[in-house]
Design an enzyme around this catalytic site. Structure first.
Site, PDB file in Angstrom:
ATOM      1  N   THR A   1      -2.122   4.099   8.261  1.00 41.47           N
ATOM      2  CA  THR A   1      -1.502   5.271   7.651  1.00 41.47           C
ATOM      3  C   THR A   1      -0.111   4.870   7.168  1.00 41.47           C
ATOM      4  O   THR A   1       0.556   4.048   7.799  1.00 41.47           O
ATOM      5  CB  THR A   1      -1.460   6.454   8.646  1.00 41.47           C
ATOM      6  N   GLN A   2       0.314   5.428   6.034  1.00 43.83           N
ATOM      7  CA  GLN A   2       1.587   5.060   5.433  1.00 43.83           C
ATOM      8  C   GLN A   2       2.485   6.284   5.245  1.00 43.83           C
ATOM      9  O   GLN A   2       2.001   7.363   4.906  1.00 43.83           O
ATOM     10  CB  GLN A   2       1.388   4.422   4.051  1.00 43.83           C
TER      11      GLN A   2
ATOM     12  N   GLU B   1       0.837  -1.196   0.000  1.00 44.50           N
ATOM     13  CA  GLU B   1       0.000   0.000   0.000  1.00 44.50           C
ATOM     14  C   GLU B   1       0.879   1.256   0.000  1.00 44.50           C
ATOM     15  O   GLU B   1       0.618   2.212  -0.724  1.00 44.50           O
ATOM     16  CB  GLU B   1      -0.926  -0.018   1.223  1.00 44.50           C
TER      17      GLU B   1
ATOM     18  N   GLY C   1      -8.671   5.192   7.085  1.00 46.68           N
ATOM     19  CA  GLY C   1      -9.467   5.054   8.290  1.00 46.68           C
ATOM     20  C   GLY C   1      -8.790   4.130   9.299  1.00 46.68           C
ATOM     21  O   GLY C   1      -8.840   4.359  10.503  1.00 46.68           O
ATOM     22  N   ALA C   2      -8.131   3.074   8.802  1.00 50.03           N
ATOM     23  CA  ALA C   2      -7.567   2.075   9.705  1.00 50.03           C
ATOM     24  C   ALA C   2      -6.046   2.065   9.737  1.00 50.03           C
ATOM     25  O   ALA C   2      -5.454   1.595  10.696  1.00 50.03           O
ATOM     26  CB  ALA C   2      -8.092   0.685   9.336  1.00 50.03           C
TER      27      ALA C   2
END
Ligand SMILES: *[C@@H]1O[C@H](CO)[C@@H](O)[C@H](O)[C@H]1NC(C)=O
Ligand SMILES: *[C@@H]1O[C@H](CO)[C@@H](O)[C@H](O)[C@H]1NC(C)=O
Ligand SMILES: *[C@@H]1O[C@H](CO)[C@@H](O)[C@H](O)[C@H]1NC(C)=O
Ligand SMILES: *[C@@H]1O[C@H](CO)[C@@H](O)[C@H](O)[C@H]1NC(C)=O
Length: 481
Positions: free
Chosen positions: A219-220, A174, A216-217
């Protein structure tokens, strides 16, 4: 007149910007891209289509892509022709109502059947990639996550497309997808030849942008660090794009997307209360009731779970930015670091280097708060705005923003404060704040050169290409390897 010309240019660009994707398999992550423009050439007759379902934690979008068949084995010119947002929450929420997945997918799949010519259906690949919402469900109950994917697979196999699979992508993938997407949209992989001086600067290598993605769940954060030595192997990605090697740092923090971070904060803060939580991250006068069991249902809040004498608790907003930030910072454990430098929770982080594009929730939260304009928005200004915004009475705000859904409106104070806290945990300072660009749309020099053997970009023409606000990464699910 100028305005009309500009808008004509914009619509010309949005109709004609094509995306070249070509992939070679390296590690799990696979990619090679550039942006091109077809000018006025008609598209070749022989075109192919692809369908990608991007299953985020809070919603799913379906994208339809089109590209000329000849480029299939090398570099494909891929154009996103349609986005369809599925009605309903993220797919992980269907874990206990698997029979509704069919209906959930129907509307957008029918739309795809209409957009793509019937003769092409059988050879049109369909992929579904799920992100952190499903990663969490898998942690909670791996069998249930498999059942959701199986139900999705069964449903998508019913259409006359070439279904290629539904899977949960990793946090590294991701992060990589987000980084590749923004750099490709910004034209960073294109050889920047200076035709006037007949030289290419540093082999044509351009500085890439780092990518900050907030869902929402999870972060990168993904960027090319100044020092090539990435101390922890699991944070290192290596790939070759356009004949150039990149060593990229990436980390995906599960449970630190804005929705799960809020749940963590609430779970942390209701400890030691009598069921009434006076919360500085909500506006004064804001009140809501939550079930304790709902709060604890996520693996993200497990570390704070305890037995309470109450089954519901009430949140009463007090609207104080400073106190809100203090509470949020407690979610970041900075007390240990096995590397030379960490962000939090013992995760290696090299010093942020260069420019960063911050997209998805970073963008739409800051956009709501009118804080995306670069010239005027210092970190100080953002903090000042948050202080004022959080302390605004809820009734006043609700009247003023009557058209914004209450659930969303009530969470901007938290989300804005969370963004500031998260960025400071990545060691962005008042000075390096100016390197962060909140991007919902990307300005491109237009027309962009196609590969390395076309004309240099004309800097005077600028057009806007929207990147998906949920996850620009979806483009990259298309694989030709
Ligand atoms: C792509 O490569 C495959 C296998 O090498 C070949 O069968 C196919 O015809 C090629 N497609 C095109 C459009 O050249
Ligand atoms: C809390 O749980 C009850 C029963 O499980 C449910 O009916 C109610 O809607 C929930 N309340 C909230 C605020 O989610
Ligand atoms: C931070 O992490 C360390 C190491 O895992 C742990 O010992 C400590 O209790 C944590 N601190 C907090 C405040 O959670
Ligand atoms: C953002 O700017 C618009 C237009 O000036 C204004 O109506 C709105 O209230 C502002 N939003 C916030 C959150 O201050």
């Amino acid at each position: 007149m100028e305005d009309r010309k500009e808008s004509e240019l914009k619509s010309f660009c949005s109709r004609n910007i094509l995306i070249i994707l070509g992939f070679s398999c390296i590690m799990a992550v696979v990619a090679l891209i550039a942006v091109g423009l077809t000018q006025n050439k008609p598209l070749p007759e022989n075109v192919k289509y692809g369908i990608v379902l991007d299953a985020g934690s809070s919603h799913t979008s379906l994208y339809i892509y089109k590209w000329p068949a000849e480029k299939e084995n090398d570099t494909g010119v891929v154009n996103q022709i349609e986005e369809c947002k599925l009605k309903g929450p993220g797919i992980s929420r269907y874990a206990h109502k698997l029979s509704e997945i069919d209906i959930y997918l129907t509307e957008c799949m029918i739309r795809a059947s209409q957009v793509i010519p019937k003769s092409q259906h059988e050879e049109t690949p369909v992929y579904l990639g799920a992100t952190a919402g499903m990663r969490l469900l898998r942690i909670e109950d791996a069998q249930l996550a498999d059942k959701v994917l199986a139900a999705v697979t069964k449903s998508l196999s019913n259409y006359h497309f070439d279904f290629q699979g539904a899977r949960i992508i990793t946090g590294q993938e991701e992060g990589a997808y987000g980084w590749i997407t923004i750099n490709y949209l910004l034209g960073k992989f294109i050889q920047k030849l200076n035709w006037l001086y007949l030289r290419s600067d540093e082999n044509g290598a351009q500085e890439t942008f780092g990518a900050l993605d907030l869902g929402g769940a999870s972060t990168q954060i993904t960027f090319v660090p100044q020092n090539k030595n990435i101390e922890s192997p699991r944070n290192a990605l290596h790939f070759r794009l356009y004949g150039r090697d990149y060593s990229v740092y990436t980390h995906s923090f599960l449970c630190y997307g804005k929705d799960q971070a809020l749940r963590q904060k609430l779970a942390k803060d209701i400890r030691g209360t009598d069921g009434i939580l006076r919360d500085p991250c909500f506006h004064p006068g804001y009140e809501t009731v939550m079930n304790v069991s709902d709060l604890y249902s996520s693996p993200c809040t497990r570390r704070f779970a305890m037995i309470h004498p109450f089954s519901q608790f009430q949140i009463q907003g007090t609207g104080n930015y400073r106190q809100c930030q203090r509470s949020i910072l407690e979610l970041f454990n900075t007390s240990y670091c096995p590397y030379s430098q960490c962000s939090f929770n013992g995760i290696f982080l090299p010093p942020p280097h260069g420019d960063f594009g911050a997209f998805s929730a970073y963008y739409y939260v800051m956009d709501f708060l009118n804080l995306t304009l670069e010239e005027t928005t210092s970190q100080e200004k953002v903090i000042d705005t948050m202080e004022k915004f959080c302390s605004q009475p809820w009734e006043e705000l609700k009247t003023y923003f009557g058209d914004v859904k209450e659930k969303y409106l009530s969470e901007y104070c938290f989300s804005g404060t969370y963004i500031l806290s998260l960025l400071s945990s990545y060691h962005f300072t008042a000075d390096s704040w100016k390197n962060i660009h909140f991007m919902g749309k990307i300005c491109l020099p237009c027309p962009l050169p196609l590969g390395s053997h076309s004309l240099p970009p004309s800097e005077s023409l600028v057009c806007h290409l929207g990147i998906s606000s949920s996850s620009p990464a979806s483009v990259l699910f298309l694989r030709f390897c």
